[in-house]
Design a protein around this motif. Structure first.
Motif, PDB file in Angstrom:
ATOM      1  N   UNK A 180       0.795  -1.223   0.000  1.00 47.10           N
ATOM      2  CA  UNK A 180       0.000   0.000   0.000  1.00 47.10           C
ATOM      3  C   UNK A 180       0.832   1.281   0.000  1.00 47.10           C
ATOM      4  N   UNK A 181       1.944   1.350   0.763  1.00 48.00           N
ATOM      5  CA  UNK A 181       2.732   2.596   0.740  1.00 48.00           C
ATOM      6  C   UNK A 181       3.302   2.931  -0.630  1.00 48.00           C
ATOM      7  N   UNK A 182       3.435   1.937  -1.499  1.00 47.81           N
ATOM      8  CA  UNK A 182       4.019   2.171  -2.817  1.00 47.81           C
ATOM      9  C   UNK A 182       2.964   2.534  -3.869  1.00 47.81           C
ATOM     10  N   UNK A 183       1.708   2.489  -3.489  1.00 50.80           N
ATOM     11  CA  UNK A 183       0.635   2.745  -4.445  1.00 50.80           C
ATOM     12  C   UNK A 183       0.247   4.212  -4.454  1.00 50.80           C
ATOM     13  N   UNK A 184       0.031   4.749  -5.619  1.00 50.33           N
ATOM     14  CA  UNK A 184      -0.494   6.097  -5.730  1.00 50.33           C
ATOM     15  C   UNK A 184      -1.953   6.111  -5.286  1.00 50.33           C
ATOM     16  N   UNK A 185      -2.413   7.267  -4.845  1.00 49.46           N
ATOM     17  CA  UNK A 185      -3.803   7.381  -4.408  1.00 49.46           C
ATOM     18  C   UNK A 185      -4.761   6.937  -5.505  1.00 49.46           C
ATOM     19  N   UNK A 186      -4.448   7.308  -6.726  1.00 51.24           N
ATOM     20  CA  UNK A 186      -5.307   6.948  -7.856  1.00 51.24           C
ATOM     21  C   UNK A 186      -5.387   5.436  -8.013  1.00 51.24           C
ATOM     22  N   UNK A 187      -4.256   4.751  -7.796  1.00 48.84           N
ATOM     23  CA  UNK A 187      -4.245   3.288  -7.903  1.00 48.84           C
ATOM     24  C   UNK A 187      -5.027   2.666  -6.763  1.00 48.84           C
ATOM     25  N   UNK A 188      -4.830   3.168  -5.543  1.00 49.88           N
ATOM     26  CA  UNK A 188      -5.542   2.626  -4.384  1.00 49.88           C
ATOM     27  C   UNK A 188      -7.052   2.682  -4.589  1.00 49.88           C
ATOM     28  N   UNK A 189      -7.514   3.783  -5.152  1.00 50.44           N
ATOM     29  CA  UNK A 189      -8.951   3.956  -5.342  1.00 50.44           C
ATOM     30  C   UNK A 189      -9.516   3.018  -6.393  1.00 50.44           C
ATOM     31  N   UNK A 190      -8.641   2.406  -7.171  1.00 48.15           N
ATOM     32  CA  UNK A 190      -9.112   1.515  -8.228  1.00 48.15           C
ATOM     33  C   UNK A 190      -8.905   0.037  -7.891  1.00 48.15           C
ATOM     34  N   UNK A 191      -8.550  -0.217  -6.640  1.00 54.50           N
ATOM     35  CA  UNK A 191      -8.437  -1.596  -6.175  1.00 54.50           C
ATOM     36  C   UNK A 191      -9.723  -1.965  -5.448  1.00 54.50           C
ATOM     37  N   UNK A 192     -10.340  -3.049  -5.876  1.00 55.76           N
ATOM     38  CA  UNK A 192     -11.591  -3.513  -5.298  1.00 55.76           C
ATOM     39  C   UNK A 192     -11.371  -4.862  -4.621  1.00 55.76           C
ATOM     40  N   UNK A 193     -11.701  -4.940  -3.344  1.00 58.00           N
ATOM     41  CA  UNK A 193     -11.606  -6.190  -2.605  1.00 58.00           C
ATOM     42  C   UNK A 193     -13.004  -6.806  -2.520  1.00 58.00           C
ATOM     43  N   UNK A 194     -13.260  -7.832  -3.314  1.00 51.18           N
ATOM     44  CA  UNK A 194     -14.594  -8.423  -3.370  1.00 51.18           C
ATOM     45  C   UNK A 194     -14.773  -9.611  -2.431  1.00 51.18           C
ATOM     46  N   UNK A 195     -13.662 -10.247  -2.015  1.00 49.62           N
ATOM     47  CA  UNK A 195     -13.809 -11.465  -1.231  1.00 49.62           C
ATOM     48  C   UNK A 195     -14.564 -12.517  -2.029  1.00 49.62           C
ATOM     49  N   UNK A 196     -15.490 -13.196  -1.373  1.00 46.55           N
ATOM     50  CA  UNK A 196     -16.284 -14.202  -2.089  1.00 46.55           C
ATOM     51  C   UNK A 196     -17.619 -13.652  -2.572  1.00 46.55           C
ATOM     52  N   UNK A 197     -17.730 -12.321  -2.566  1.00 47.82           N
ATOM     53  CA  UNK A 197     -18.962 -11.670  -3.021  1.00 47.82           C
ATOM     54  C   UNK A 197     -18.856 -11.359  -4.514  1.00 47.82           C
ATOM     55  N   UNK A 198     -19.130 -12.359  -5.339  1.00 46.34           N
ATOM     56  CA  UNK A 198     -19.004 -12.163  -6.784  1.00 46.34           C
ATOM     57  C   UNK A 198     -20.078 -11.235  -7.325  1.00 46.34           C
ATOM     58  N   UNK A 199     -21.162 -11.059  -6.586  1.00 45.59           N
ATOM     59  CA  UNK A 199     -22.201 -10.125  -7.048  1.00 45.59           C
ATOM     60  C   UNK A 199     -21.647  -8.709  -7.154  1.00 45.59           C
ATOM     61  N   UNK A 200     -20.751  -8.343  -6.232  1.00 45.70           N
ATOM     62  CA  UNK A 200     -20.169  -6.998  -6.299  1.00 45.70           C
ATOM     63  C   UNK A 200     -19.242  -6.871  -7.505  1.00 45.70           C
ATOM     64  N   UNK A 201     -18.572  -7.964  -7.873  1.00 47.61           N
ATOM     65  CA  UNK A 201     -17.758  -7.962  -9.092  1.00 47.61           C
ATOM     66  C   UNK A 201     -18.646  -7.786 -10.313  1.00 47.61           C
ATOM     67  N   UNK A 202     -19.786  -8.480 -10.320  1.00 49.00           N
ATOM     68  CA  UNK A 202     -20.676  -8.447 -11.481  1.00 49.00           C
ATOM     69  C   UNK A 202     -21.364  -7.092 -11.641  1.00 49.00           C
ATOM     70  N   UNK A 203     -21.428  -6.311 -10.569  1.00 51.18           N
ATOM     71  CA  UNK A 203     -21.976  -4.968 -10.693  1.00 51.18           C
ATOM     72  C   UNK A 203     -21.071  -4.078 -11.548  1.00 51.18           C
ATOM     73  N   UNK A 204     -19.785  -4.419 -11.574  1.00 45.69           N
ATOM     74  CA  UNK A 204     -18.808  -3.616 -12.310  1.00 45.69           C
ATOM     75  C   UNK A 204     -18.430  -4.233 -13.645  1.00 45.69           C
ATOM     76  N   UNK A 205     -18.434  -5.569 -13.695  1.00 43.82           N
ATOM     77  CA  UNK A 205     -18.102  -6.290 -14.933  1.00 43.82           C
ATOM     78  C   UNK A 205     -19.194  -7.312 -15.180  1.00 43.82           C
ATOM     79  N   UNK A 206     -19.898  -7.176 -16.268  1.00 47.00           N
ATOM     80  CA  UNK A 206     -21.060  -8.019 -16.533  1.00 47.00           C
ATOM     81  C   UNK A 206     -20.679  -9.497 -16.602  1.00 47.00           C
ATOM     82  N   UNK A 207     -21.450 -10.366 -15.946  1.00 47.66           N
ATOM     83  CA  UNK A 207     -21.141 -11.804 -15.953  1.00 47.66           C
ATOM     84  C   UNK A 207     -21.225 -12.432 -17.345  1.00 47.66           C
TER      85      UNK A 207
END
Length: 333
Positions: free
Chosen positions: A215-242
């Motif tokens: 995390x310390x090496x990531x730019x703010x812009x990069x950090x904001x574009x990292x998505x932690x979905x875990x096992x919630x694939x529905x949240x992934x599908x909200x951004x990328x169509x299944x």
């Protein structure tokens, strides 16, 4: 429209104009402005400075001349500082070939709704007895070099999905801070690609721990574009169509064939057995790691007390729920 824009569809041409501030009337002037700055960095060998090459850096930095030149300089500086990494940077290199055949990276055939190319990494496929993390990074950089030739992707960019299912603690222990930093510098700071999102799915707790390292090496812009979905694939599908995702990611497409992209790059060489000497390559990777640790300044390595020490992964007292770790939907600029 100039000949440099000939590869763009009308829709992408308009997107380049609106989002990237690309102006066909000043395009050659913009390119020359960047080229004129090369004299300010005599310490760097700029091995390629043609119009089409410089244009991809302008697009990656929304036609900010200074930022485009800085990215161009960092592109060549990164290669000068890591010469061993870029020796024999070809699909047929034994380590790269093995990584490619295991899907590092995988590249989906369908674009997302914004015209972005989707790269997928199934982390558990990493066979550490046959190739290293550096091989994986080299395979990814080689693949991006191939894809960034497409002007559509210069404008629209990429999406990265990493599936951590069945990725073991033992595998994770090989991801040292120096190796992770090498990857960040190569992809975030030194390559002219627009990444619209980096999606983690099915990540175990020790991947959250690794994230605190990088995390310390990531730019703010990069950090904001990292998505932690875990096992919630529905949240992934909200951004990328299944509809365009393979079944492993809860999509409607068949399971991903790990050799798809490898066959594209390797062609007839795909089925040829590589000559591989793991002992000698392991030694070279150890040398690279020592060089990296030596060159990392104390300032750049300074972290908070909560950050994991190199080579040690500690389980956090409490891991946030997947909903807490999920980042908000971002603008797609």
């Amino acid at each position: 429209m100039t000949h440099l824009q000939a590869g763009l569809s009308p829709e992408t041409l308009e997107k380049a104009k609106v989002e990237l501030k690309e102006n066909s009337e000043t395009l050659h002037q913009d390119i020359q402005e960047v080229r004129d700055m090369i004299i300010t960095r005599p310490d760097i060998g700029f091995l390629r400075t043609d119009d089409a090459f410089i244009l991809r850096f302008l697009r990656a930095r929304k036609f900010n001349h200074f930022e485009a030149f800085r990215l161009l300089a960092q592109y060549f500086e990164y290669r000068q500082q890591n010469l061993d990494m870029f020796k024999n940077l070809k699909p047929t290199d034994p380590g790269i070939k093995q990584a490619l055949k295991d899907g590092f990276p995988g590249v989906l055939s369908n674009l997302d709704r914004y015209g972005r190319k989707i790269l997928v990494l199934f982390a558990a496929n990493w066979d550490q007895s046959r190739y290293t993390f550096v091989d994986i990074l080299r395979a990814i950089l080689l693949s991006l070099e191939s894809m960034i030739e497409d002007p559509e992707l210069q404008v629209n960019g990429f999406i990265l999905i990493i599936d951590w299912s069945n990725f073991t603690f033992k595998q994770a222990s090989k991801l040292t801070p120096s190796m992770l930093r090498l990857a960040i510098e190569g992809l975030q700071d030194s390559f002219p690609a627009r990444f619209g999102g980096i999606h983690f799915v099915n990540q175990p707790w020790y991947i959250h721990a690794l994230y605190t390292v990088i995390r310390p090496f990531l730019k703010d812009k990069t950090r904001k574009r990292i998505f932690m979905h875990g096992n919630n694939l529905n949240s992934l599908h909200q951004l990328i169509h299944p509809e365009i995702l393979p079944s492993e990611l809860g999509g409607m497409m068949p399971p991903y064939d790990m050799g798809t992209w490898a066959r594209t790059l390797l062609d007839h060489a795909y089925d040829e057995e590589p000559d591989y000497c793991p002992e000698s390559y392991t030694l070279s990777v150890q040398d690279l790691e020592r060089d990296l640790e030596k060159n990392m300044s104390p300032k750049s390595m300074k972290r908070s007390q909560s950050v994991v020490e190199p080579g040690v992964l500690k389980r956090p007292d409490k891991v946030k729920s997947e909903e807490d770790n999920m980042q908000p939907l971002l603008s797609l600029d």
